[in-house]
Design a protein around this motif. Sequence first.
Motif, PDB file in Angstrom:
ATOM      1  N   CYS A  11       0.794  -1.112   0.026  1.00  0.00           N
ATOM      2  CA  CYS A  11       0.043  -0.002   0.031  1.00  0.00           C
ATOM      3  C   CYS A  11       0.839   1.208  -0.126  1.00  0.00           C
ATOM      4  O   CYS A  11       1.903   1.280   0.610  1.00  0.00           O
ATOM      5  CB  CYS A  11      -0.940  -0.013   1.198  1.00  0.00           C
ATOM      6  N   CYS A  22      -6.283  -4.307  -0.059  1.00  0.00           N
ATOM      7  CA  CYS A  22      -5.860  -2.991   0.011  1.00  0.00           C
ATOM      8  C   CYS A  22      -5.872  -2.836   1.675  1.00  0.00           C
ATOM      9  O   CYS A  22      -7.406  -2.993   2.128  1.00  0.00           O
ATOM     10  CB  CYS A  22      -6.264  -2.168  -0.796  1.00  0.00           C
ATOM     11  N   GLY A  23      -4.983  -2.110   2.292  1.00  0.00           N
ATOM     12  CA  GLY A  23      -4.917  -2.236   3.839  1.00  0.00           C
ATOM     13  C   GLY A  23      -5.516  -0.655   4.172  1.00  0.00           C
ATOM     14  O   GLY A  23      -5.771  -0.602   5.394  1.00  0.00           O
ATOM     15  N   CYS A  37      -4.779   4.789   0.697  1.00  0.00           N
ATOM     16  CA  CYS A  37      -3.656   4.266  -0.102  1.00  0.00           C
ATOM     17  C   CYS A  37      -3.755   4.774  -1.582  1.00  0.00           C
ATOM     18  O   CYS A  37      -4.809   5.082  -1.957  1.00  0.00           O
ATOM     19  CB  CYS A  37      -3.766   2.688  -0.124  1.00  0.00           C
ATOM     20  N   HIS A  56      -4.250  -1.128  -6.561  1.00  0.00           N
ATOM     21  CA  HIS A  56      -5.100  -1.583  -5.618  1.00  0.00           C
ATOM     22  C   HIS A  56      -6.399  -0.894  -6.041  1.00  0.00           C
ATOM     23  O   HIS A  56      -7.338  -0.932  -5.156  1.00  0.00           O
ATOM     24  CB  HIS A  56      -4.652  -1.086  -4.284  1.00  0.00           C
TER      25      HIS A  56
HETATM   26 ZN   LIG Z   1      -3.401  -0.431  -0.902  1.00  0.00          ZN
END
Ligand SMILES: [Zn+2]
Length: 377
Positions: free
Chosen positions: A36, A89-90, A94, A99
């Motif tokens: 990310c 995706c975190g 991001c 992503h």
């Molecule tokens: Zn991400």
Amino acid sequence: MQISDLFLYSGLTPEDQVVFAKAFQICLRLFGTDRCWRLDRRKHPAFMGFNFSQATSVVYKGVDVRPLILAMSGRYKEEGQVAIRRSTCGSPHCLNPAHYYWGSKSQVMLERFGTRRGGQISVDTIEGMRMGRLQGKRVLDLSRQYKIPYHTARRICAGETYENTTEIQPEEPLSALWDTTLKICTAIINRYPEESKEYNLAVQVTDHLECPWHRNGFPGHKGNFGLMGECLDCMEEIKKGRCSVDVTNFDIDWYWQVKRFWEQVDIRGEDECWPWQGATRKNGTESTAYFPSPFHSGKVHSASRVAFWLSRGYTGKYRVFTNPDCEPFCCNPKHLHIREMKDQTEPLIMGEIKLNHGNIFQSFRKNLSEKQSGPTD
Ligand SMILES: [Zn+2]
Ligand SMILES: [Zn+2]
Ligand SMILES: [Zn+2]
């Protein structure tokens, strides 16, 4: 739609576009293609203008960045599509183009539920459940079999969500994405050569700025600033609980400024308020302390802010607040805080208060000899 049209409609100036394109190049170098790209965690003047206060996406100069992220990788919106962030995706903050993708509303649901409990919902799951239901299985059993919450399973079986699985298209391969992204970055940067030159200069200049805590001949507190101009070396110290009123912490260049500041504060007991005795304005409703700051053009700040800088660390453009029950313009470092960092900036213990060097010249000579024998920390 072409990239140039997209940026035109977004209302971004040439300068903004250059910063945006440069941010992509820098991120690719910093984070690579898979991780990310969390600019909210990576504070650097190069990422000035990105705003992370919205919970669902990053805003750049007032514009939702998702369409721009996709356009930067050569993908443009088509009829009925929405920008979707992958469930893998975190963070909604991001910026990694890999992503995101354009897709249908059903895909949004799929990504959203996919993030819950390890992502068991897929097109196969949905079709499997519906088949099971047609064969007379109970929703409760299906929800257990596919490890999906009962309410979600019921809605899927009833066709209320993902009514049309054929809308969910397989993903396009990402192989060409990075090539395209870099080409588009270069194209934007080359289109605005003047703005690009200015950008390089601005970032370089901030790299050379010094925090008031920088000591000549010693590393640290130089060119390491966050998006709000805060010194990242100071931030480390603040988190460790640094809290000191000690003029000997500062280089001779800053010494007189620091000393002059504290001389205008009525320093009392460690837990009492320390009112500012210096100049005020607007009928005494604002304190004004003179202190040159690397990230401000004006040289006057609130006394509480300067007190925070000189006791805890240099925090640039963040606003400093006193406790609600403080006397006006309190400068006691233990009563000062920054709202955005409140939980991480509790001062530990205040050391001995030192308002002069004893013999300033002697200590300056001591500094010099330390410098010659190399850094001590
Ligand atoms: Zn991400
Ligand atoms: Zn610093
Ligand atoms: Zn106070």
